[in-house]
Design a protein around this motif. Structure first.
Motif, mmCIF file in Angstrom:
data_model
loop_
_atom_site.group_PDB
_atom_site.id
_atom_site.type_symbol
_atom_site.label_atom_id
_atom_site.label_comp_id
_atom_site.label_asym_id
_atom_site.label_seq_id
_atom_site.Cartn_x
_atom_site.Cartn_y
_atom_site.Cartn_z
ATOM 1 N N ALA A 244 -3.204 4.216 3.399
ATOM 2 C CA ALA A 244 -3.094 5.199 2.323
ATOM 3 C C ALA A 244 -3.900 6.467 2.582
ATOM 4 C CB ALA A 244 -3.547 4.569 1.005
ATOM 5 N N ARG B 111 0.260 4.104 -2.587
ATOM 6 C CA ARG B 111 -0.577 5.089 -1.904
ATOM 7 C C ARG B 111 -0.606 6.427 -2.649
ATOM 8 N NH1 ARG B 111 2.796 7.663 2.511
ATOM 9 N NH2 ARG B 111 1.063 7.390 3.942
ATOM 10 N N THR C 87 0.826 -1.210 0.000
ATOM 11 C CA THR C 87 0.000 0.000 0.000
ATOM 12 C C THR C 87 0.857 1.255 0.000
ATOM 13 O OG1 THR C 87 -1.618 -1.243 1.333
ATOM 14 C CG2 THR C 87 -1.979 1.127 1.098
#
Length: 525
Positions: free
Chosen positions: A431, A360, A356
């Motif tokens: 994120a 992100r 992530t």
């Protein structure tokens, strides 16, 4: 290269800071102790000779194998010394839009450049792939580009021609640079540097037009009208005119042929970011991201005059990246069918957070992708719990046993020894509050060797490792290591440390965290 201090630094990088320090070459030497490191420093010198590399085959995500060459510890240390000597020279002249394997630059900088160029206009794109780039680079041409003589040339040539040993069989190397060597990324960048300039030189001599049909007058503007972005051996070329893109493909093919390389016919294609072109779907993939224009009126982007242009640019994780990510999660769950819930959470969290953090700076959360990925993760964990239990209603009991109500919401979590819940990391939580639009790209013409510590210390942590917690810690520590007091730089390995260890009653709160150089962290542990 004769400096004793630089030799010590080279040995330190290879034997203490590098995460591959426990991997041996053909001589079987790895993980050196203090006396062995001192011996290596005292005996490190240019010999004009090199040992063969140990070849290891790494599986590719789409099938097949990628050869990795592992030099001996001595060659690695000497290569690190060469990199420290040669890199500042070439960093001063490398092209502006080259981002791969360069200190202070990251994949997110490349994606930001693409976002800036496509946010207000749709374009044709040459999505290029070089066939076996690292295996086919012409040695003689590369040595000419390096432009050093005598001992330096002899030593680099020895590494290039050292050959490899795979399953006890020696193979010579007449072309290419072995992937896995400390100096290999720098050599590949030297070999591929110049594509952007070659295209720009051609553009200056042509009659090029803007999307509105007006002629581009200035040479500087004609050069900038063709957008080139490269990350190592992956690159894209963008322009609104199809004939320009086709000509750029020819120019690049000629450039690569001079270096013994060629474009892959199967993987190189021309696409459009908004419409179907030659049976290719709109958009293209680059560094694991999908870049595509979507027609819309409600959320349309605006031009410089503030008018809606009828479409918007979305950058999000590609389908291949998502499938590969869940394949890793599947493998862990299959291998730990009877493991404790705490073990599952601790194994999966670093993978989820790492993936992530890389993606992100995209539209991961503003599209439906983030929500669908969390649903897939929930289903995989749910059936892991079902297999683990042996009750009549396995599914319902698994949900009651492994999901606990925290802050008004059920979460996959367990209680640690302090009685606090440790939850599985979710994509939207990691994120949250991050946007590629807000990200500030590295300046085009700067180098980490320009002495601007104030600028580079604030960019010390690469974007794919940045979190809000790390940002706060950097500012709290004035961008310096808490242990040694030295300023963080982009090529430093930075780790988060618990001031009071968890085993001794410490918490995960930010007040108990600090950022340290990797070697400072190792000393503390």
């Amino acid at each position: 290269m004769n400096s004793y201090d630089f030799k010590k630094l080279a040995v330190r990088k290879v034997t203490q800071l590098n995460r591959g320090k426990k991997t041996a070459g053909v001589d079987g030497i790895k993980n050196l102790n203090e006396k062995q490191r001192v011996w290596l420093v005292d005996n490190l010198r240019i010999t004009g000779k090199a040992h063969p590399v140990r070849r290891v085959m790494i599986p590719k995500p789409k099938g097949g194998f990628r050869p990795l060459g592992i030099p001996t510890m001595y060659d690695r240390a000497l290569q690190a010394l060469f990199v420290m000597a040669l890199e500042p020279e070439f960093e001063a002249t490398f092209e502006e839009n080259s981002y791969g394997f360069r200190p202070g630059r990251s994949p997110i900088d490349a994606m930001k450049q693409i976002q800036l160029c496509l946010q207000q206009a749709d374009r044709f794109v040459l999505d290029a792939d070089i066939s076996k780039c690292f295996d086919k680079i012409n040695h003689e041409k590369l040595l000419v580009l390096i432009d050093h003589k005598k001992k330096v040339r002899t030593q680099i040539q020895a590494w290039l021609e050292s050959g490899n040993i795979f399953e006890g069989i020696f193979e010579s190397s007449d072309a290419g640079t072995p992937q896995g060597g400390v100096i290999s990324p720098l050599l590949s960048n030297i070999a591929l540097d110049g594509i952007e300039k070659r295209i720009g030189d051609w553009a200056e001599t042509q009659r090029l037009f803007r999307p509105n049909g007006k002629l581009v007058d200035k040479k500087k503007d004609r050069r900038k009208s063709i957008i080139f972005v490269r990350y190592a051996d992956d690159f894209v070329v963008m322009n609104h005119n199809l004939s320009v893109i086709q000509k750029c493909k020819e120019i690049i093919s000629e450039f690569l042929a001079e270096r013994g390389l060629e474009l892959s016919d199967a993987k190189t294609k021309i696409v459009h970011t908004r419409i179907v072109f030659e049976k290719n779907e709109p958009g293209f993939e680059f560094l694991g991201f999908k870049i595509k224009h979507f027609d819309t009126k409600k959320h349309s982007a605006k031009n410089n005059q503030g008018h809606n242009i009828g479409f918007r640019l979305l950058i999000f994780p590609s389908k291949n990246s998502r499938n590969k990510h869940f394949a890793t999660i599947d493998q862990i769950l299959r291998q730990n069918k009877t493991a404790k819930q705490s073990q599952i959470v601790r194994k999966l969290n670093p993978i989820i957070i790492g993936w992530t953090n890389y993606f992100r700076f995209s539209h991961l959360l503003t599209t439906k992708i983030g929500g669908s990925m969390e649903q897939i993760l929930f289903n995989k964990l749910k059936y892991w719990g079902k297999r683990k239990l042996n009750s009549a209603n396995k599914l319902l009991n698994a949900y009651d046993k492994f999901w606990h109500k925290i802050n008004g919401r059920r979460q996959f979590a367990f209680k640690d020894r302090n009685g606090e819940y440790v939850t599985i990391s979710l994509y939207r939580k990691v994120a949250k509050g991050v946007s590629l639009v807000k990200y500030v790209k590295v300046k085009k013409d700067v180098s980490v060797y320009n002495g601007d510590l104030n600028y580079w210390s604030r960019r010390a942590i690469t974007p794919d490792l940045k979190t809000r917690t790390r940002d706060k810690l950097l500012k709290r520590q004035n961008y310096k290591c808490s242990a040694c007091g030295k300023t963080f730089l982009p090529f430093d390995i930075i780790e988060t440390d618990h001031i009071t260890p968890i085993a001794k009653g410490g918490s995960h709160k930010i007040t108990n965290l600090q950022l340290l150089h990797a070697v400072c962290h190792d000393r503390k542990i």
